[in-house]
Design a protein around this motif. Structure first.
Motif, mmCIF file in Angstrom:
data_model
loop_
_atom_site.group_PDB
_atom_site.id
_atom_site.type_symbol
_atom_site.label_atom_id
_atom_site.label_comp_id
_atom_site.label_asym_id
_atom_site.label_seq_id
_atom_site.Cartn_x
_atom_site.Cartn_y
_atom_site.Cartn_z
ATOM 1 N N THR A 158 0.828 -1.205 0.000
ATOM 2 C CA THR A 158 0.000 0.000 0.000
ATOM 3 C C THR A 158 0.862 1.254 0.000
ATOM 4 O OG1 THR A 158 -1.798 -1.149 1.124
ATOM 5 C CG2 THR A 158 -1.780 1.260 1.273
ATOM 6 N N TRP A 159 1.912 1.277 0.817
ATOM 7 C CA TRP A 159 2.780 2.463 0.853
ATOM 8 C C TRP A 159 3.413 2.700 -0.524
ATOM 9 C CZ3 TRP A 159 -0.036 2.918 4.475
ATOM 10 C CH2 TRP A 159 0.146 2.570 5.801
ATOM 11 N N LEU A 160 3.878 1.645 -1.183
ATOM 12 C CA LEU A 160 4.505 1.800 -2.496
ATOM 13 C C LEU A 160 3.517 2.343 -3.527
ATOM 14 C CD1 LEU A 160 6.555 -1.515 -2.525
ATOM 15 C CD2 LEU A 160 7.535 0.795 -2.544
ATOM 16 N N GLU A 161 2.266 1.944 -3.402
ATOM 17 C CA GLU A 161 1.255 2.413 -4.352
ATOM 18 C C GLU A 161 0.791 3.831 -4.044
ATOM 19 O OE1 GLU A 161 -1.079 -1.493 -5.933
ATOM 20 O OE2 GLU A 161 -1.525 -0.896 -3.887
ATOM 21 N N ARG A 162 0.691 4.172 -2.760
ATOM 22 C CA ARG A 162 0.096 5.445 -2.367
ATOM 23 C C ARG A 162 1.097 6.599 -2.349
ATOM 24 N NH1 ARG A 162 -4.918 6.853 -2.297
ATOM 25 N NH2 ARG A 162 -4.762 8.011 -0.342
ATOM 26 N N ALA A 163 2.359 6.326 -2.100
ATOM 27 C CA ALA A 163 3.333 7.396 -1.886
ATOM 28 C C ALA A 163 3.643 8.162 -3.166
ATOM 29 C CB ALA A 163 4.624 6.823 -1.307
ATOM 30 N N ASP A 164 3.912 9.457 -2.991
ATOM 31 C CA ASP A 164 4.336 10.276 -4.127
ATOM 32 C C ASP A 164 5.767 9.956 -4.544
ATOM 33 O OD1 ASP A 164 1.885 11.618 -4.147
ATOM 34 O OD2 ASP A 164 2.587 13.128 -2.726
ATOM 35 N N LYS A 165 6.630 9.660 -3.562
ATOM 36 C CA LYS A 165 8.011 9.314 -3.884
ATOM 37 C C LYS A 165 8.470 8.190 -2.970
ATOM 38 C CE LYS A 165 9.622 13.320 -1.184
ATOM 39 N NZ LYS A 165 10.330 14.623 -1.260
ATOM 40 N N ILE A 166 9.454 7.434 -3.426
ATOM 41 C CA ILE A 166 9.874 6.206 -2.753
ATOM 42 C C ILE A 166 11.376 6.222 -2.536
ATOM 43 C CG2 ILE A 166 10.078 3.694 -3.002
ATOM 44 C CD1 ILE A 166 7.506 3.859 -4.761
ATOM 45 N N HIS A 210 6.908 -10.677 -5.813
ATOM 46 C CA HIS A 210 7.595 -9.388 -5.718
ATOM 47 C C HIS A 210 6.599 -8.229 -5.717
ATOM 48 C CE1 HIS A 210 10.830 -11.791 -8.046
ATOM 49 N NE2 HIS A 210 11.028 -11.918 -6.746
ATOM 50 N N PHE A 211 7.066 -7.078 -5.215
ATOM 51 C CA PHE A 211 6.285 -5.846 -5.296
ATOM 52 C C PHE A 211 6.428 -5.239 -6.689
ATOM 53 C CE2 PHE A 211 7.458 -5.499 -0.635
ATOM 54 C CZ PHE A 211 6.183 -5.724 -0.154
ATOM 55 N N LYS A 212 5.328 -4.758 -7.215
ATOM 56 C CA LYS A 212 5.385 -3.913 -8.406
ATOM 57 C C LYS A 212 5.642 -2.474 -7.955
ATOM 58 C CE LYS A 212 1.219 -5.148 -9.627
ATOM 59 N NZ LYS A 212 -0.048 -5.328 -10.393
ATOM 60 N N VAL A 213 6.377 -1.719 -8.756
ATOM 61 C CA VAL A 213 6.683 -0.344 -8.381
ATOM 62 C C VAL A 213 6.848 0.497 -9.641
ATOM 63 C CG1 VAL A 213 9.184 -0.726 -8.263
ATOM 64 C CG2 VAL A 213 8.153 1.130 -6.927
ATOM 65 N N ASP A 214 6.387 1.716 -9.565
ATOM 66 C CA ASP A 214 6.601 2.680 -10.645
ATOM 67 C C ASP A 214 8.014 3.241 -10.495
ATOM 68 O OD1 ASP A 214 6.697 4.818 -12.368
ATOM 69 O OD2 ASP A 214 4.858 5.774 -11.654
ATOM 70 N N PRO A 215 8.943 2.932 -11.408
ATOM 71 C CA PRO A 215 10.335 3.367 -11.227
ATOM 72 C C PRO A 215 10.494 4.880 -11.201
ATOM 73 C CG PRO A 215 10.005 2.472 -13.429
ATOM 74 C CD PRO A 215 8.764 2.161 -12.651
ATOM 75 N N SER A 216 9.541 5.601 -11.794
ATOM 76 C CA SER A 216 9.661 7.062 -11.792
ATOM 77 C C SER A 216 9.457 7.647 -10.402
ATOM 78 C CB SER A 216 8.651 7.667 -12.769
ATOM 79 O OG SER A 216 7.318 7.496 -12.299
ATOM 80 N N LYS A 217 8.840 6.892 -9.503
ATOM 81 C CA LYS A 217 8.627 7.378 -8.142
ATOM 82 C C LYS A 217 9.835 7.123 -7.240
ATOM 83 C CE LYS A 217 4.625 5.592 -6.811
ATOM 84 N NZ LYS A 217 3.390 5.486 -6.018
ATOM 85 N N ILE A 218 10.768 6.269 -7.666
ATOM 86 C CA ILE A 218 11.954 5.979 -6.847
ATOM 87 C C ILE A 218 12.912 7.163 -6.936
ATOM 88 C CG2 ILE A 218 13.911 4.439 -6.494
ATOM 89 C CD1 ILE A 218 12.258 2.197 -7.766
#
Length: 504
Positions: A158-166, A210-218
Motif C-alpha cells: 500500500t505504501w509503495l502504491e500510495r506514496a508520491d516518492k519512494i 515481488h512488489f510492483k513499483v513505478d520506477p519514476s517514483k523511486i
C-alpha cells in the motif's frame, strides 16, 4: 555493503546515494510510510540519518516533525531514534518503542492505535490524508525492476502504491533465500469493487513473489547491511509452562470434543515466552501436519517446522530472537517451501480468519470477571503498545484464547479485576481465559456464571477472596442484575494501585 547484484537494473544505479542525501528528500510535516513489522524488515539507515537532520534543524531553531505510518512496531533505529529527536508528530498503527511510548503517554506524540487489518483500507479511503514518501527496506531489485521483499511485508504494498516518492533501502544482511517466500496479492479493492479473496488454505498462493513499483517514483536507493533488531526470548519459566500446559490440555480436549482433524485448525499466536512454550508443547502433542495462519513467525514455529509438526506457516513478518534470526539466515533454504509472507491486509483479514477457523492465542494486560479484556492500557490510561492484530483474530477465530500470568509487579497487580479499566476485546469476543492457575472456558455462559468461573480458575489465590466478595456485594447493590457491578468500587483496585503501589 550490498553487492551490485542486489540492484539488477542499471537504470536505477544513478539513484544510489548515502542515507544522509536520501534523508534530505523528506520534508517537515511529511507523512512517511515506513516498512517494518515486529522489528523485522524496517529501514535502518535513512531513519537514523533523518533523526540526525531533525536534531540539527531543531538546534537551528527550525521546526521539523513528521507523521509515521508503518505495518506495526519497528526498531530502535527508526521509532527510537526519531522519537528521541522529537521528530514524530503522529504515529500509527502500533508502537512498542519505549522512548516513543513515553512521549505518547506524556501527550507529546499523537498516536492512533488501530486494528492492523484496517490500516491499508483506511489509507485507500483517504481518511489518513496523502502519503508523501515511502521508505521501504527490500532484499533486492530484479532485472525487471520489481522489488524483492525482506523479512516483513506489512503495509509495504500500500505504501509503495500510495506514496508520491519512494526511498528504498536494499539490505544485503537479509538472506537471498527470502526470494520466493512472499505472496503479494493485488486483488484488494474498496467497495463497490471488492471481490472475495481466493484463499482456501493457509498454504495457498494467490499473488506474486515481488512488489510492483513505478520506477519514476523511486528517488533514492540506499545500500545497507544491517540486522533486524528483535529482543531475545528468555527460556519459559514455571508460570509460562503452566499456562502452556493448560492450553495444550484444553486443545486436546477440544479436538476430541469437536472432532477436529489431527492437524487441528490453523494456529495464530501472539509473541512472547508463553506462546513459545505452547509451540514447544505442541511438538510433543498428538497433532500432526499442523498449519499456522498468523501475523508473525516466531522461534517456536521454526522449531515446529524442523520437528515435522508444523507443515506450513503463513504470516506477514518474522519475529525472531537474534539467535534464531541468524540461524534462519544461514538455513533459510530449509524453510523456503514451508513459509509464506503476505500483506497484513491478507494475513489479518477477518473474513479469512473466520473462514479458515483459526485458533487464536493472544496476551492481555487485564481481564475483568465478566471476560472483558484490556490489551493496551495500564491502569486504563497509560498505553503500553497497542491492540495490534489481536482484535482481527479474536472476534473471528474458531477459538479465541487470551493468556496471562495472574499477577504483575511481584503480585502488586492482579490480572483479573472487578472491572477492566479499558476494554479492547468485549466479552463476546473472548472465549477462553488462561493463567498459570487454570483455564476458564466461558463459551455459552451467562455473565454471572462467567464471573464465578473466571474467579475460581484464573485469579491468583491472594486476590480470589476479594474478587468473590466484590461479586457478592455487586449482586446485592448493582443497578441491574444481568452483569452486576458496584460502580462505587468497580475501579477501586486500580486507584489503590495508583495511590499505594499495590492493588492489595
Amino acid at each position: 555493503m550490498t553487492q551490485p547484484s542486489r540492484i539488477a537494473p542499471q537504470s536505477l544505479h544513478s539513484k544510489i546515494m548515502n542515507a544522509e542525501d536520501a534523508a534530505s528528500l523528506v520534508h517537515n510535516g511529511a507523512a512517511v510510510g515506513m516498512s517494518g513489522f515486529t522489528g523485522s524488515g524496517y529501514p535502518k539507515a535513512v531513519p537514523l540519518a533523518l533523526a540526525a537532520r531533525i536534531e540539527a534543524e531543531h538546534s537551528a531553531g527550525h521546526p521539523f516533525r513528521i507523521k509515521i505510518w508503518s505495518g506495526a512496531s519497528t526498531g530502535p533505529e527508526l521509532d527510537g531514534a526519531l522519537a528521541k529527536a522529537d521528530g514524530i508528530d503522529f504515529r500509527l498503527p502500533y508502537n512498542s518503542d519505549p522512548i516513543a511510548r513515553q512521549k505518547i503517554n506524556a501527550g507529546e506524540m499523537n498516536y492512533v492505535d488501530m486494528h492492523l487489518s484496517q490500516v491499508a483500507p483506511m489509507a485507500w479511503q483517504g481518511f489518513l490524508g496523502p502519503l508523501d514518501t515511502a521508505i521501504i527496506e527490500v532484499s533486492g531489485i530484479t532485472a525487471e525492476g520489481d522489488l524483492i521483499p525482506s523479512s516483513s511485508i506489512g503495509n509495504n504494498k500500500t505504501w509503495l502504491e500510495r506514496a508520491d516518492k519512494i526511498i528504498l533501502e536494499v539490505n544485503s544482511w537479509q538472506s537471498e533465500m527470502l526470494d520466493g517466500m512472499h505472496d503479494i496479492y493485488y486483488g484488494t479493492a474498496l467497495p463497490p469493487n471488492r471481490v472475495p479473496i481466493p484463499l482456501i488454505k493457509p498454504d495457498d498462493r494467490i499473488g506474486q513473489p515481488h512488489f510492483k513499483v513505478d520506477p519514476s517514483k523511486i528517488v533514492a536507493i540506499v545500500k545497507t547491511d544491517a540486522p533486524d533488531r528483535n529482543a531475545p526470548f528468555s527460556a519459559p519459566g514455571d508460570t509460562a509452562e503452566a499456562i502452556a500446559d493448560h492450553i495444550l490440555e484444553f486443545l486436546m480436549w477440544e479436538a476430541k470434543r469437536a472432532g477436529l482433524p489431527p492437524s487441528l485448525l490453523p494456529l495464530q499466536s501472539g509473541v512472547g515466552n508463553v506462546p513459545n512454550a505452547v509451540m514447544a508443547g505442541l511438538i510433543k502433542a498428538p497433532f500432526e501436519q499442523m498449519t499456522a495462519f498468523t501475523e508473525v513467525i516466531q522461534d517456536g514455529m521454526l522449531d515446529m517446522i524442523e520437528a515435522g509438526t508444523l507443515r506450513v506457516a503463513s504470516a506477514t513478518a518474522f519475529s525472531l530472537s537474534p539467535e534464531k534470526a541468524e540461524y534462519f539466515n544461514t538455513h533459510a533454504r530449509l524453510f523456503r517451501d514451508k513459509l509464506i509472507l503476505r500483506p497484513q491486509e491478507i494475513s489479518n483479514h477477518p473474513e479469512l480468519v473466520r473462514r479458515l477457523g483459526c485458533i487464536a492465542m493472544n496476551g492481555l494486560i487485564e481481564a475483568d470477571i465478566y471476560g472483558n479484556v484490556n490489551s493496551t492500557h495500564v491502569m486504563g490510561s497509560r498505553i503500553q503498545n497497542g491492540i495490534g492484530g489481536s482484535g482481527d483474530f479474536a472476534r473471528n477465530a474458531y477459538l479465541s484464547i487470551f493468556m496471562t500470568p495472574s499477577t504483575a509487579k511481584n503480585g502488586a497487580i492482579s490480572a483479573i479485576v472487578p472491572m477492566a479499566s479499558h476494554v479492547d476485546h468485549i466479552n463476546q469476543d473472548v472465549q477462553v481465559i488462561v493463567t498459570e492457575h487454570g483455564l476458564a472456558d466461558v463459551r455459552g455462559l451467562d455473565p454471572k456464571k462467567k464471573a464465578a468461573l473466571i474467579i475460581e480458575k484464573c485469579a491468583h489465590p491472594m486476590y480470589r477472596d476479594a474478587l468473590r466478595e466484590y461479586f457478592e456485594r455487586a449482586k446485592k447493590s448493582s443497578f441491574g442484575g444481568h452483569t452486576p457491578h458496584d460502580l462505587r468500587e468497580a475501579l477501586s483496585w486500580h486507584q489503590r494501585f495508583i495511590d499505594t503501589g499495590s492493588m492489595l
